[in-house]
Design an enzyme around this catalytic site. Structure first.
Site, mmCIF file in Angstrom:
data_model
loop_
_atom_site.group_PDB
_atom_site.id
_atom_site.type_symbol
_atom_site.label_atom_id
_atom_site.label_comp_id
_atom_site.label_asym_id
_atom_site.label_seq_id
_atom_site.Cartn_x
_atom_site.Cartn_y
_atom_site.Cartn_z
ATOM 1 N N HIS A 147 0.835 -1.204 0.000
ATOM 2 C CA HIS A 147 0.000 0.000 0.000
ATOM 3 C C HIS A 147 0.872 1.257 0.000
ATOM 4 O O HIS A 147 0.654 2.181 -0.805
ATOM 5 C CB HIS A 147 -0.904 -0.024 1.234
ATOM 6 N N GLU A 148 1.848 1.281 0.884
ATOM 7 C CA GLU A 148 2.726 2.463 0.974
ATOM 8 C C GLU A 148 3.587 2.612 -0.274
ATOM 9 O O GLU A 148 3.890 3.729 -0.705
ATOM 10 C CB GLU A 148 3.612 2.358 2.225
ATOM 11 N N HIS A 177 1.751 4.628 -2.850
ATOM 12 C CA HIS A 177 1.890 6.076 -2.634
ATOM 13 C C HIS A 177 3.275 6.559 -3.084
ATOM 14 O O HIS A 177 3.411 7.606 -3.726
ATOM 15 C CB HIS A 177 1.702 6.411 -1.149
#
Length: 353
Positions: free
Chosen positions: A18-19, A22
């Site tokens: 998920h990170e 980003h």
């Protein structure tokens, strides 16, 4: 113990993915990333390249992407707060997108060597089944939707048919490429014999398999991932309507426990690996959907304020004060942390009772 460690690692990897979403999107949009870390806690390894410090930390429970201008305004032109609407939207949504893609990729790998798939296509009727007729169901019909809910995969049939309590269904079937609507279609569970002659209680419909071509594998994997999205939506609906309670919600401890239970119930190591991977795909899609909810402190909450600010600028030529948005996210984060602590306590309590 090995299954517990595998479950913890999977949960951490999904957060790290998920990170990474980003991070890579921020880099592509020209946003300065001060640090990208895999894991949490003390740093085991660090290296600075360009404007970004890359770190590997001791606890394999996720990671983070620290962007310039994310927490407070910065005068740096490469800061997040100085980017346009679409760049911010892409960056905020990228984490959830990466989780969804991770789930889809896992499903694709699991189905890569499948020889055939069960499909919601009627192959026949049990002796004495009254549902076959010109005005009813026919051999070759693909069950397209049940009571307004799309049938994505074969497994949806039991779920959606089981949710109906009055025995009158609104069915949509695909027949010769056209949709046929069977409204208020009565179907009763009775005792029938299956294709092997064994008795069972059901609707008397026989379903079969279709050969798994490359295109079929891709389509089935996509439908399975979208089905996971629908499962999250239905779960949220049940929470809102009271059909499910907070006791039915799991946090990290509960998720690790669920993955471990799934693995331990498998008949072999290979089956355990497949079960863990399938559960990981479900969790990945779950994380994607949950993070896009318009709640403070979540990516969806940031997107909500981004859209709200765009509307405010369009109508009033003013944006919502940053401090107000920060207060909302801080309060939201505090509430989410308290809720997570309560759910974690509940999960731990369940392990020892």
């Amino acid at each position: 113990m090995i299954y517990v460690l595998a479950a913890i690692l999977i949960f951490g990897v999904l957060i790290a993915v998920h990170e990474f979403g980003h991070f890579i999107t921020a880099k592509l949009c020209g946003v300065r990333v001060n640090e990208f870390s895999i894991g949490m806690g003390p740093a085991l390894w660090k290296k600075t390249k360009g404007d970004t410090t890359y770190a590997l930390r001791a606890l394999p429970v996720g990671g983070y992407c620290a962007m310039e201008g994310e927490e407070e305004d910065s005068e740096d032109p490469a800061a997040l707060n100085n980017q346009g609407f679409w760049q911010k939207l892409l960056i905020f949504a990228a984490g959830a997108l990466m989780n969804f893609l991770a789930g889809l990729l896992i499903i694709l790998v699991l189905y890569s060597d499948a020889a055939a798939f069960y499909e919601p296509v009627i192959h026949g009727f049990a002796p004495g089944c009254p549902l076959e007729s010109e005005q009813g169901l026919q051999v070759g019909d693909r069950i397209w939707s049940i009571d307004g809910e799309r049938v994505y995969i074969y497994g949806d049939l039991d779920l959606l048919l089981g949710m109906n309590k009055d025995g009158t269904f609104d069915l949509v079937v695909k027949r010769d490429g056209e949709k046929v609507y069977l409204d208020d279609f009565a179907m009763e569970r009775r005792e029938y014999s299956d294709q092997e002659g064994e008795l069972y209680t059901g609707f008397g419909l026989y379903f079969g398999t279709e050969k798994a071509t490359i295109g079929k594998r891709i389509a089935y994997s996509w439908n399975n991932a979208i089905d996971f999205v629908r499962m999250v939506r239905m779960s949220l609906q049940m929470l809102i309507t009271g059909e499910a309670g907070v006791q039915d919600v799991s946090g990290p401890v509960g998720i690790v426990s669920t993955i471990t239970d799934v693995a331990q119930q498998s008949e072999s190591v290979s089956a355990a690996v497949e079960s863990i991977a399938y559960t990981a795909a479900l969790i990945a899609v779950n994380l994607a959907v949950m993070n896009l909810l318009p709640l403070p402190a979540l990516d969806g909450g940031k997107i909500f304020f981004l859209v709200l600010n765009a509307i405010a600028m369009l109508l009033f030529k003013k944006k919502i004060p940053d401090r107000f948005e920060n207060y909302v996210h801080m309060i939201g984060l505090a509430v989410l942390m308290l809720l997570m602590l309560a759910i974690t306590f509940k999960d731990v309590w369940a392990l020892f009772t």
